[in-house]
Write an enzyme that holds these catalytic residues in place. Structure first.
Site, PDB file in Angstrom:
ATOM      1  N   GLY A 154      -0.233  13.499  -9.233  1.00 22.86           N
ATOM      2  CA  GLY A 154      -0.642  14.511  -8.270  1.00 22.86           C
ATOM      3  C   GLY A 154       0.420  14.598  -7.191  1.00 22.86           C
ATOM      4  O   GLY A 154       1.553  14.134  -7.373  1.00 22.86           O
ATOM      5  N   ILE A 156       0.877  13.030  -4.319  1.00 23.58           N
ATOM      6  CA  ILE A 156       1.419  11.760  -3.819  1.00 23.58           C
ATOM      7  C   ILE A 156       2.216  11.056  -4.908  1.00 23.58           C
ATOM      8  O   ILE A 156       3.295  10.505  -4.645  1.00 23.58           O
ATOM      9  CB  ILE A 156       0.289  10.862  -3.285  1.00 23.58           C
ATOM     10  CG1 ILE A 156      -0.367  11.528  -2.076  1.00 23.58           C
ATOM     11  CG2 ILE A 156       0.826   9.478  -2.904  1.00 23.58           C
ATOM     12  CD1 ILE A 156      -1.602  10.813  -1.557  1.00 23.58           C
ATOM     13  N   SER A 175      -0.303  10.676 -16.698  1.00 21.85           N
ATOM     14  CA  SER A 175      -1.196  11.528 -15.927  1.00 21.85           C
ATOM     15  C   SER A 175      -1.958  12.436 -16.877  1.00 21.85           C
ATOM     16  O   SER A 175      -1.545  12.638 -18.026  1.00 21.85           O
ATOM     17  CB  SER A 175      -0.396  12.378 -14.920  1.00 21.85           C
ATOM     18  OG  SER A 175      -1.252  12.981 -13.977  1.00 21.85           O
ATOM     19  N   ARG A 176      -3.060  12.974 -16.388  1.00 21.54           N
ATOM     20  CA  ARG A 176      -3.832  13.927 -17.205  1.00 21.54           C
ATOM     21  C   ARG A 176      -3.002  15.157 -17.534  1.00 21.54           C
ATOM     22  O   ARG A 176      -3.076  15.692 -18.633  1.00 21.54           O
ATOM     23  CB  ARG A 176      -5.091  14.373 -16.446  1.00 21.54           C
ATOM     24  CG  ARG A 176      -6.320  13.588 -16.737  1.00 21.54           C
ATOM     25  CD  ARG A 176      -7.541  14.234 -16.151  1.00 21.54           C
ATOM     26  NE  ARG A 176      -7.300  14.895 -14.870  1.00 21.54           N
ATOM     27  CZ  ARG A 176      -8.232  15.519 -14.174  1.00 21.54           C
ATOM     28  NH1 ARG A 176      -9.455  15.576 -14.631  1.00 21.54           N
ATOM     29  NH2 ARG A 176      -7.946  16.087 -13.015  1.00 21.54           N
ATOM     30  N   THR A 233      -2.095   2.385  -3.730  1.00 20.82           N
ATOM     31  CA  THR A 233      -2.357   3.102  -2.483  1.00 20.82           C
ATOM     32  C   THR A 233      -3.315   4.266  -2.737  1.00 20.82           C
ATOM     33  O   THR A 233      -3.407   5.184  -1.921  1.00 20.82           O
ATOM     34  CB  THR A 233      -1.041   3.642  -1.865  1.00 20.82           C
ATOM     35  OG1 THR A 233      -0.361   4.435  -2.857  1.00 20.82           O
ATOM     36  CG2 THR A 233      -0.146   2.509  -1.409  1.00 20.82           C
ATOM     37  N   ARG A 235      -7.149   4.453  -4.695  1.00 18.05           N
ATOM     38  CA  ARG A 235      -8.521   4.064  -4.399  1.00 18.05           C
ATOM     39  C   ARG A 235      -8.747   2.661  -4.945  1.00 18.05           C
ATOM     40  O   ARG A 235      -8.273   2.324  -6.033  1.00 18.05           O
ATOM     41  CB  ARG A 235      -9.521   5.040  -5.034  1.00 18.05           C
ATOM     42  CG  ARG A 235      -9.585   6.388  -4.325  1.00 18.05           C
ATOM     43  CD  ARG A 235     -10.240   6.248  -2.957  1.00 18.05           C
ATOM     44  NE  ARG A 235     -10.374   7.512  -2.259  1.00 18.05           N
ATOM     45  CZ  ARG A 235      -9.475   8.011  -1.434  1.00 18.05           C
ATOM     46  NH1 ARG A 235      -8.333   7.357  -1.223  1.00 18.05           N
ATOM     47  NH2 ARG A 235      -9.682   9.152  -0.815  1.00 18.05           N
ATOM     48  N   GLU A 264     -14.224  -0.556   2.569  1.00 19.06           N
ATOM     49  CA  GLU A 264     -13.308  -0.448   3.691  1.00 19.06           C
ATOM     50  C   GLU A 264     -13.222  -1.798   4.409  1.00 19.06           C
ATOM     51  O   GLU A 264     -14.243  -2.489   4.555  1.00 19.06           O
ATOM     52  CB  GLU A 264     -13.775   0.627   4.662  1.00 19.06           C
ATOM     53  CG  GLU A 264     -13.562   2.046   4.161  1.00 19.06           C
ATOM     54  CD  GLU A 264     -12.098   2.389   3.965  1.00 19.06           C
ATOM     55  OE1 GLU A 264     -11.284   2.167   4.891  1.00 19.06           O
ATOM     56  OE2 GLU A 264     -11.748   2.880   2.876  1.00 19.06           O
ATOM     57  N   HIS A 284      -5.909  -0.293   4.579  1.00 14.97           N
ATOM     58  CA  HIS A 284      -6.072   1.148   4.354  1.00 14.97           C
ATOM     59  C   HIS A 284      -5.409   1.964   5.460  1.00 14.97           C
ATOM     60  O   HIS A 284      -6.060   2.691   6.217  1.00 14.97           O
ATOM     61  CB  HIS A 284      -7.551   1.530   4.234  1.00 14.97           C
ATOM     62  CG  HIS A 284      -7.746   2.845   3.536  1.00 14.97           C
ATOM     63  ND1 HIS A 284      -8.987   3.415   3.341  1.00 14.97           N
ATOM     64  CD2 HIS A 284      -6.854   3.712   2.976  1.00 14.97           C
ATOM     65  CE1 HIS A 284      -8.857   4.574   2.711  1.00 14.97           C
ATOM     66  NE2 HIS A 284      -7.563   4.775   2.486  1.00 14.97           N
ATOM     67  N   GLY A 286      -2.359   3.778   4.706  1.00 14.32           N
ATOM     68  CA  GLY A 286      -1.367   4.671   4.112  1.00 14.32           C
ATOM     69  C   GLY A 286      -1.322   6.043   4.760  1.00 14.32           C
ATOM     70  O   GLY A 286      -0.246   6.623   4.945  1.00 14.32           O
TER      71      GLY A 286
END
Length: 317
Positions: A154, A156, A175-176, A233, A235, A264, A284, A286
């Site tokens: 994507g 990023i 990737s998809r 970076t 999920r 978190e 978290h 980034g």
């Protein structure tokens, strides 16, 4: 309409006052909360009368949303929306618009930073020198010439790939969907198993979905070179972090850098990666740069202005 910012998202008090005046001219009320509260009773109280809500990554459950009978639109100051009960929003025709793109460069740079930290032992050596030590036998590694596997191309993932090409890395990807612009720059798409096996560095950039939950698991990690490192970076739940901790402890992987976790931070004291060797953990951050936050506010407000004028941009739902 009543527009409620349930948290500051970098909005200053001065800007909040300016926005209150601008929305008042347009015939709308703007309510700003300068602190961040994540408990459901407070969220319900703040959101109960809102038509439009500004929120970042605070969890919005169906319980919270069910008390917001006027709610028409969520302007999410974040890229991912997995912290929101999307099914409830879909059922009740609540529009969700995200802030996609605001932190693309910020997250990509942090991914590179984690790679450099692991390879050059920056965090470790900082601790050593503060305790009166020196380099000793510490020997770093270079990014130049390494094969880096990008999991997810994507925005990023693509930007991270471009930065790595500038470092002289060979970049492969899974990737998809394949991006022709990356292929034109020399990036080779592989199946995920092959990528895991050939990469010196694996950098994760996929969203969290049912299909990507624990996408990087024990069996995938077993394919890696013992000298490979993993950076996440994206999920937290895309990687099985218990399996990752075990791989690090058993020296089946040389290092890891993580900015995201199953929850978190703060993390529990017995979190499995705390005792794993060669592991750099950050809470978290980034997306958290001055430049990204400024861009985020602009996107959030653009989404609201567009919605009020009968248009929808950056729509997720």
């Amino acid at each position: 309409m009543k527009i409620v910012a349930v948290e500051p998202i970098g909005i200053s008090v001065d800007l909040a006052q300016e926005l209150e005046k601008k929305f008042k001219i347009l015939g709308h009320d703007f309510v700003f909360y300068a602190d961040r509260k994540e408990d459901e009773p407070t969220l319900i109280e703040r959101m109960r009368e809102a038509d439009i809500v500004i929120v970042s990554n605070i969890k919005l459950s169906s319980n919270v949303l069910s008390h917001c009978t006027h709610l028409q639109m969520l302007s999410v100051a974040f890229t991912g929306i997995d912290h929101i009960d999307v099914a409830y929003c879909k059922e009740h025709q609540i529009t969700i618009c995200n802030a996609s793109g605001y932190a693309t460069m910020a997250v990509s740079e942090l991914a590179i930073g984690l790679m450099l930290d692991i390879y050059r032992h920056i965090t470790l050596l900082d601790s050593e020198i503060r305790q009166g030590g020196s380099r000793g036998a510490c020997l770093g590694r270079q990014l130049y010439g390494k094969t880096v596997g990008i999991v997810g191309t994507g925005a990023i993932g693509c930007k991270t790939a471009e930065l790595l090409l500038s470092f002289g890395c060979k970049v492969v990807a899974w990737s998809r969907t394949q991006k022709q612009e990356l292929i034109d720059k020399g990036v080779q798409y592989l199946d995920l198993e092959t990528l895991m096996a050939v990469s010196d560095i694996i950098s994760v950039h996929v969203p969290l979905t049912e299909e990507t939950y624990h996408l990087i698991n024990a069996s995938k990690l077993a394919l890696c070179k013992p000298s490979a490192i993993l950076v996440n970076t994206a999920r937290g739940n895309v990687v099985d972090n218990e399996a990752l901790a075990m791989a690090l402890k058993q020296e089946k992987l040389a290092g890891a850098g993580l900015d995201v976790f199953e929850m978190e931070p703060p993390l529990p004291k017995d979190y499995p990666l705390f005792n794993a060797p060669h592991c750099v953990l950050v809470p978290h951050v980034g997306y958290a740069t001055e430049e990204a936050f400024a861009q985020r506010i602009n996107i959030v407000l653009e989404n609201i202005y567009a919605y009020l004028s009968g248009k929808v941009i950056n729509k997720c739902l």
